[in-house]
Write a protein that holds these residues in place. Sequence first.
Motif, PDB file in Angstrom:
ATOM      1  N   UNK A 208       7.274  -0.369   4.511  1.00  0.00           N
ATOM      2  CA  UNK A 208       7.829  -1.894   4.288  1.00  0.00           C
ATOM      3  C   UNK A 208       7.893  -2.904   5.638  1.00  0.00           C
ATOM      4  N   UNK A 209       7.422  -2.052   6.822  1.00  0.00           N
ATOM      5  CA  UNK A 209       7.108  -2.968   8.171  1.00  0.00           C
ATOM      6  C   UNK A 209       5.793  -2.842   8.427  1.00  0.00           C
ATOM      7  N   UNK A 210       4.864  -1.929   7.961  1.00  0.00           N
ATOM      8  CA  UNK A 210       3.525  -2.109   8.481  1.00  0.00           C
ATOM      9  C   UNK A 210       2.501  -2.342   7.179  1.00  0.00           C
ATOM     10  N   UNK A 211       2.254  -3.306   7.053  1.00  0.00           N
ATOM     11  CA  UNK A 211       1.220  -3.556   5.717  1.00  0.00           C
ATOM     12  C   UNK A 211       0.048  -2.856   5.862  1.00  0.00           C
ATOM     13  N   UNK A 212      -0.463  -2.497   7.119  1.00  0.00           N
ATOM     14  CA  UNK A 212      -1.663  -1.688   7.266  1.00  0.00           C
ATOM     15  C   UNK A 212      -1.745  -0.094   6.625  1.00  0.00           C
ATOM     16  N   UNK A 213      -0.389   0.402   6.546  1.00  0.00           N
ATOM     17  CA  UNK A 213      -0.173   1.744   6.454  1.00  0.00           C
ATOM     18  C   UNK A 213       0.520   1.915   5.025  1.00  0.00           C
ATOM     19  N   UNK A 214      -0.261   2.819   4.492  1.00  0.00           N
ATOM     20  CA  UNK A 214       0.314   3.096   3.004  1.00  0.00           C
ATOM     21  C   UNK A 214       0.310   4.474   2.523  1.00  0.00           C
ATOM     22  N   UNK A 215       0.898   4.724   1.573  1.00  0.00           N
ATOM     23  CA  UNK A 215       1.311   6.280   1.253  1.00  0.00           C
ATOM     24  C   UNK A 215       0.616   6.645  -0.215  1.00  0.00           C
ATOM     25  N   UNK A 216       0.162   7.773  -0.391  1.00  0.00           N
ATOM     26  CA  UNK A 216      -0.509   8.075  -1.886  1.00  0.00           C
ATOM     27  C   UNK A 216      -0.284   9.756  -1.747  1.00  0.00           C
ATOM     28  N   UNK A 217       0.987  10.364  -2.147  1.00  0.00           N
ATOM     29  CA  UNK A 217       1.130  11.457  -2.030  1.00  0.00           C
ATOM     30  C   UNK A 217       2.246  12.021  -2.994  1.00  0.00           C
ATOM     31  N   UNK A 218       2.559  13.377  -2.903  1.00  0.00           N
ATOM     32  CA  UNK A 218       3.895  13.689  -3.595  1.00  0.00           C
ATOM     33  C   UNK A 218       3.612  13.997  -4.872  1.00  0.00           C
ATOM     34  N   UNK A 219       2.312  14.657  -5.342  1.00  0.00           N
ATOM     35  CA  UNK A 219       2.019  14.912  -6.467  1.00  0.00           C
ATOM     36  C   UNK A 219       2.563  16.396  -7.271  1.00  0.00           C
ATOM     37  N   UNK A 220       3.319  16.939  -6.323  1.00  0.00           N
ATOM     38  CA  UNK A 220       3.949  18.201  -6.640  1.00  0.00           C
ATOM     39  C   UNK A 220       2.719  19.106  -7.525  1.00  0.00           C
ATOM     40  N   UNK A 221       3.145  19.814  -8.601  1.00  0.00           N
ATOM     41  CA  UNK A 221       2.508  20.565  -9.323  1.00  0.00           C
ATOM     42  C   UNK A 221       1.719  20.201 -10.512  1.00  0.00           C
ATOM     43  N   UNK A 222       1.440  18.683 -10.508  1.00  0.00           N
ATOM     44  CA  UNK A 222       0.748  18.064 -11.390  1.00  0.00           C
ATOM     45  C   UNK A 222      -0.155  17.054 -11.024  1.00  0.00           C
ATOM     46  N   UNK A 223      -0.467  17.427  -9.717  1.00  0.00           N
ATOM     47  CA  UNK A 223      -1.658  16.446  -9.060  1.00  0.00           C
ATOM     48  C   UNK A 223      -2.994  16.325  -9.844  1.00  0.00           C
ATOM     49  N   UNK A 224      -3.295  17.568 -10.337  1.00  0.00           N
ATOM     50  CA  UNK A 224      -4.749  17.416 -11.023  1.00  0.00           C
ATOM     51  C   UNK A 224      -4.825  16.581 -12.216  1.00  0.00           C
ATOM     52  N   UNK A 225      -3.631  16.431 -13.010  1.00  0.00           N
ATOM     53  CA  UNK A 225      -3.651  15.535 -14.018  1.00  0.00           C
ATOM     54  C   UNK A 225      -3.245  14.164 -13.790  1.00  0.00           C
ATOM     55  N   UNK A 226      -2.538  13.939 -12.758  1.00  0.00           N
ATOM     56  CA  UNK A 226      -1.760  12.557 -12.343  1.00  0.00           C
ATOM     57  C   UNK A 226      -2.885  11.879 -11.311  1.00  0.00           C
ATOM     58  N   UNK A 227      -3.466  12.666 -10.457  1.00  0.00           N
ATOM     59  CA  UNK A 227      -4.214  11.796  -9.393  1.00  0.00           C
ATOM     60  C   UNK A 227      -5.272  10.953  -9.996  1.00  0.00           C
ATOM     61  N   UNK A 228      -6.232  11.376 -10.730  1.00  0.00           N
ATOM     62  CA  UNK A 228      -7.061  10.424 -11.047  1.00  0.00           C
ATOM     63  C   UNK A 228      -6.617   9.151 -11.638  1.00  0.00           C
ATOM     64  N   UNK A 229      -5.901   8.918 -12.494  1.00  0.00           N
ATOM     65  CA  UNK A 229      -5.364   7.698 -13.049  1.00  0.00           C
ATOM     66  C   UNK A 229      -4.515   6.716 -11.992  1.00  0.00           C
ATOM     67  N   UNK A 230      -3.774   7.588 -11.218  1.00  0.00           N
ATOM     68  CA  UNK A 230      -3.084   6.893 -10.056  1.00  0.00           C
ATOM     69  C   UNK A 230      -3.873   6.593  -9.022  1.00  0.00           C
ATOM     70  N   UNK A 231      -4.931   7.161  -8.689  1.00  0.00           N
ATOM     71  CA  UNK A 231      -5.832   6.822  -7.687  1.00  0.00           C
ATOM     72  C   UNK A 231      -6.409   5.261  -8.236  1.00  0.00           C
ATOM     73  N   UNK A 232      -6.599   5.186  -9.694  1.00  0.00           N
ATOM     74  CA  UNK A 232      -7.261   3.861  -9.961  1.00  0.00           C
ATOM     75  C   UNK A 232      -6.111   2.822  -9.920  1.00  0.00           C
ATOM     76  N   UNK A 233      -4.930   3.211 -10.128  1.00  0.00           N
ATOM     77  CA  UNK A 233      -3.800   2.248  -9.953  1.00  0.00           C
ATOM     78  C   UNK A 233      -3.409   1.841  -8.502  1.00  0.00           C
ATOM     79  N   UNK A 234      -3.679   2.794  -7.534  1.00  0.00           N
ATOM     80  CA  UNK A 234      -3.457   2.512  -5.913  1.00  0.00           C
ATOM     81  C   UNK A 234      -4.584   1.686  -5.611  1.00  0.00           C
ATOM     82  N   UNK A 235      -5.667   1.774  -6.027  1.00  0.00           N
ATOM     83  CA  UNK A 235      -6.739   1.030  -5.464  1.00  0.00           C
ATOM     84  C   UNK A 235      -6.658  -0.328  -5.995  1.00  0.00           C
ATOM     85  N   UNK A 236      -6.336  -0.545  -7.155  1.00  0.00           N
ATOM     86  CA  UNK A 236      -5.994  -1.941  -7.847  1.00  0.00           C
ATOM     87  C   UNK A 236      -4.783  -2.515  -7.112  1.00  0.00           C
TER      88      UNK A 236
END
Length: 371
Positions: free
Chosen positions: A307-335
Amino acid sequence: MIRVDYLIIGHGIAGATLAQELRRRGRSVLVLDTPQPDSASNVAAGLMNPVAGKRYALAWRAEELMPAAVQFYQELETRFGQTFFYEAPILKLFSSVAEQNTVLARSADNPWGNFVQDADAPLPAVRGLKQEFGGLRIQRGGHVLVREVLAALAAEGIREGWLQHETFAWEQLVPAPDGGSGLQYANRVQAQHVVCCEGAAAVQNPYFHWLPLTPNQGEVLNVECHGLSDEYVLNKGAYVVPLGNGQFRVGATYRWPPFAAGITDDAQQELSQRLEAMTSEPFRITEQRAGVRPAVRDRKPLLGTHPARPEVHMFNGFGSKGVMMAPRLANLMADFLENGTELWPEVNIRRYSALYNTVLAAAGAGSSGSR
């Protein structure tokens, strides 16, 4: 001085997928990672299961996440000349007649789309399988060799210079000197953006400690069971993933803090009993491993900008389903990072803004009281 667009902290499944997506878009990336053989990504069986849990619910956004994940791993297979994704039907076994009746009654509404073609169909006759109450045959699932994926990408990253094995020290991350844009790390790296992908270690992250990351520990067994068919993934209180040549991975347990130091007898007993509930064939435990997952209170990942540091980001917290979620969400995060495209509200860390404001207010009150 190394100058990059993105400095990524961590090379588990989250950091690896995001690094690949940003590099695919032509961005310069440096990944800093501390190798951990028992990280959550390395221990995981890589299960991709669109119908999970005791409620037999369709996984969140499964119709969108599953195809993107399969495409990602198959593209890596072509690139590295290795097999990473194994598609296999998942047999989700009922535990009782009551559970069977409940699930089959729900099937009239077709809640699983084309992941389950015929809920009433009997399961195939499978060597070594106990199936007295039947179950669902789930299509389009399977498993990914996560450790092999990460090893192939890490070897490439070290060879090409975009990945370095070292422990990141937050106190060495400072604003770029002389009014420059971005941040500087350890007097040797200048990055426009820093993205935190460090898994469960994010509970110590000074920028995002306010997020409700609630790590949990999981243990898995590798077993040898030559009498059990390796054509299917099994699921009944635990998963059984075929690894080939009579080898299987059985998991996983869930333990909340305080965590055990390494593997436990309790987890071995629990997983052995769950495997015995699925097969009458004898088996031998060949390995037991433990790792800590970066889980989140609402079971959705954490994506967004501080919220206060626009250069710092989070891409984390995938729990037990990271293998299934991460590829599509990486595309979303890059966008989001590249184009300012809005993140899905379910994963945007703005959903926890109230927690940040509470921490901020408490810090302010503490400062006032100390004067």
